[in-house]
Design a protein around this motif. Sequence first.
Motif, PDB file in Angstrom:
ATOM      1  N   UNK A   1       0.822  -1.168  -0.098  1.00  0.00           N
ATOM      2  CA  UNK A   1      -0.027  -0.034  -0.202  1.00  0.00           C
ATOM      3  C   UNK A   1       0.932   1.303   0.242  1.00  0.00           C
ATOM      4  N   UNK A   2       1.998   1.256   0.675  1.00  0.00           N
ATOM      5  CA  UNK A   2       2.725   2.346   0.841  1.00  0.00           C
ATOM      6  C   UNK A   2       3.772   2.492  -0.580  1.00  0.00           C
ATOM      7  N   UNK A   3       4.065   1.368  -1.240  1.00  0.00           N
ATOM      8  CA  UNK A   3       4.621   1.653  -2.435  1.00  0.00           C
ATOM      9  C   UNK A   3       3.655   2.150  -3.567  1.00  0.00           C
ATOM     10  N   UNK A   4       2.352   1.485  -3.450  1.00  0.00           N
ATOM     11  CA  UNK A   4       1.195   1.967  -4.447  1.00  0.00           C
ATOM     12  C   UNK A   4       1.199   3.635  -4.303  1.00  0.00           C
ATOM     13  N   UNK A   5       1.199   4.200  -2.804  1.00  0.00           N
ATOM     14  CA  UNK A   5       1.135   5.143  -2.474  1.00  0.00           C
ATOM     15  C   UNK A   5       2.280   6.363  -3.187  1.00  0.00           C
ATOM     16  N   UNK A   6       3.368   5.858  -3.218  1.00  0.00           N
ATOM     17  CA  UNK A   6       4.389   6.610  -3.893  1.00  0.00           C
ATOM     18  C   UNK A   6       4.309   6.557  -5.445  1.00  0.00           C
TER      19      UNK A   6
ATOM     20  N   UNK B   1      -3.306  10.770  -1.708  1.00  0.00           N
ATOM     21  CA  UNK B   1      -2.748  10.935  -2.952  1.00  0.00           C
ATOM     22  C   UNK B   1      -3.778  11.236  -4.023  1.00  0.00           C
ATOM     23  N   UNK B   2      -5.118  10.488  -3.897  1.00  0.00           N
ATOM     24  CA  UNK B   2      -6.159  10.609  -4.795  1.00  0.00           C
ATOM     25  C   UNK B   2      -6.749  11.981  -4.646  1.00  0.00           C
ATOM     26  N   UNK B   3      -6.938  12.406  -3.652  1.00  0.00           N
ATOM     27  CA  UNK B   3      -7.862  13.703  -3.317  1.00  0.00           C
ATOM     28  C   UNK B   3      -7.250  14.673  -4.316  1.00  0.00           C
ATOM     29  N   UNK B   4      -5.917  14.980  -4.499  1.00  0.00           N
ATOM     30  CA  UNK B   4      -5.679  16.319  -5.135  1.00  0.00           C
ATOM     31  C   UNK B   4      -5.790  16.019  -6.809  1.00  0.00           C
TER      32      UNK B   4
ATOM     33  N   UNK C   1       1.088   6.539 -16.856  1.00  0.00           N
ATOM     34  CA  UNK C   1       1.099   5.219 -17.152  1.00  0.00           C
ATOM     35  C   UNK C   1       1.544   4.332 -15.841  1.00  0.00           C
ATOM     36  N   UNK C   2       2.860   4.829 -15.717  1.00  0.00           N
ATOM     37  CA  UNK C   2       3.649   4.055 -14.583  1.00  0.00           C
ATOM     38  C   UNK C   2       2.853   4.122 -13.097  1.00  0.00           C
ATOM     39  N   UNK C   3       2.484   5.306 -12.819  1.00  0.00           N
ATOM     40  CA  UNK C   3       1.750   5.522 -11.646  1.00  0.00           C
ATOM     41  C   UNK C   3       0.333   4.844 -11.410  1.00  0.00           C
ATOM     42  N   UNK C   4      -0.216   4.709 -12.678  1.00  0.00           N
ATOM     43  CA  UNK C   4      -1.469   4.141 -12.702  1.00  0.00           C
ATOM     44  C   UNK C   4      -1.525   2.610 -12.206  1.00  0.00           C
TER      45      UNK C   4
END
Length: 410
Positions: A13-18, A110-113, A219-222
């Motif tokens: 979850x923390x990696x996904x946050x990054x 991270x989603x909010x902004x 795409x990477x972040x997705x």
Amino acid sequence: MSQELFTINNLWMMVATILVFIMHLGFAALEAGLTRAKNTVNILFKNTIIPALGILTYAFIGFNLMYPGDAFEGGFFGLAGLGLALPDGWDTSAYDEGYTFFTDFIFQAMFAATAATIVSGAVAERIKLGPFLFFSLLYVGICYPIVGMWKWGGGFLDTLSTPFYDFAGSTIVHSVGGWGAIIGAYLLGPRIGKYKDGKMNAIPGHNLPLATFGVFLLWFGWFGFNGGSVLSAAPGDVSLVFVTTAIAASAGAFGALFASYAKFKAYDITMVLNGILAGLVSITAGADQMAVWESAVIGFVGGILVVFGVVLFDKIKIDDPVGAISVHLVCGIWGTLAVGIFGDLAGVGQIISQLIGIVVIGVFCTAFAFIIFFTLKKTIGIRVDETEEVEGLDINEHGMHAYPDFATKE
């Protein structure tokens, strides 16, 4: 659950946050690349301050608005308090079997902004910075969390007889941003010279390599955006979401390629870039529910829709410099409807629930954005004056140039 498995889930979850955080750099690069050099600092400034604004606002009120607790189940509104503190009686490891309280917060923040970042692209090159930041404060701090609560916080959309489904936010994140974007672009009006004598005049971006870099970062972040939304490191679920995400993005590129070539008889890189994003937005609502071939169809259709969306908005003279409305609103709606057409949840009842969610969220976000933007327009104004727009927002709003050592045509 063992401590080892809990740690693995929480770490993922923390990696996904990054990964989701990196998407803000992608938005900044994409928007800067698709706009003119004289407005680059302004684009970068907005995309720098929005994540900071979003995290602080979400910590102060947004998280508690979005996840107010079981007492507000099935409701339209709830507030668990102000600030960021562990619920009474909880320690960090008892909060959830997959992640800690603070991991939950930072992932959701991270989603909010993102919603305000979507608006940024559509209103680029002519909006005053101060009013835009004030809009973003309210949109990220109040509008997005309330809408998110309706589904992800156990609100009324989650308690329909057939619950509304939005896995990672085709509607709750992307369409929310898209509705704000279309209202902002409409009330601002088009850029000077965009539509003249009944014709649409293209205003090309200044740096297509930068825009391409931005799309690949997105795409990477997705993979974190969708993969993290599994809310655990479950191997089967996360790997499926990675595959459907990649397939939809790839199919979106080809949908946009074929549609844009058929329409313009040219291989338009900007359309292909937005086609990738269209595929990503389209699959986001049902990434965990689709077979591989279904994700390809959803992404391909999204790629076609984004091309004709850009054409449509130009016809009705809504000027969107980066195609954000077509990508995030049009494809957000399509991806949400696709959950009822394809995949494990497909059925008439699901389609009806998806339509209910699209409509009520659309009405609320449109009204919210209109009230804010219209009030600002009639009071302090939302658009820079003609001289500032022609000279560029960089020198007038920020007192600097992005490329001081290079001469530009504008």
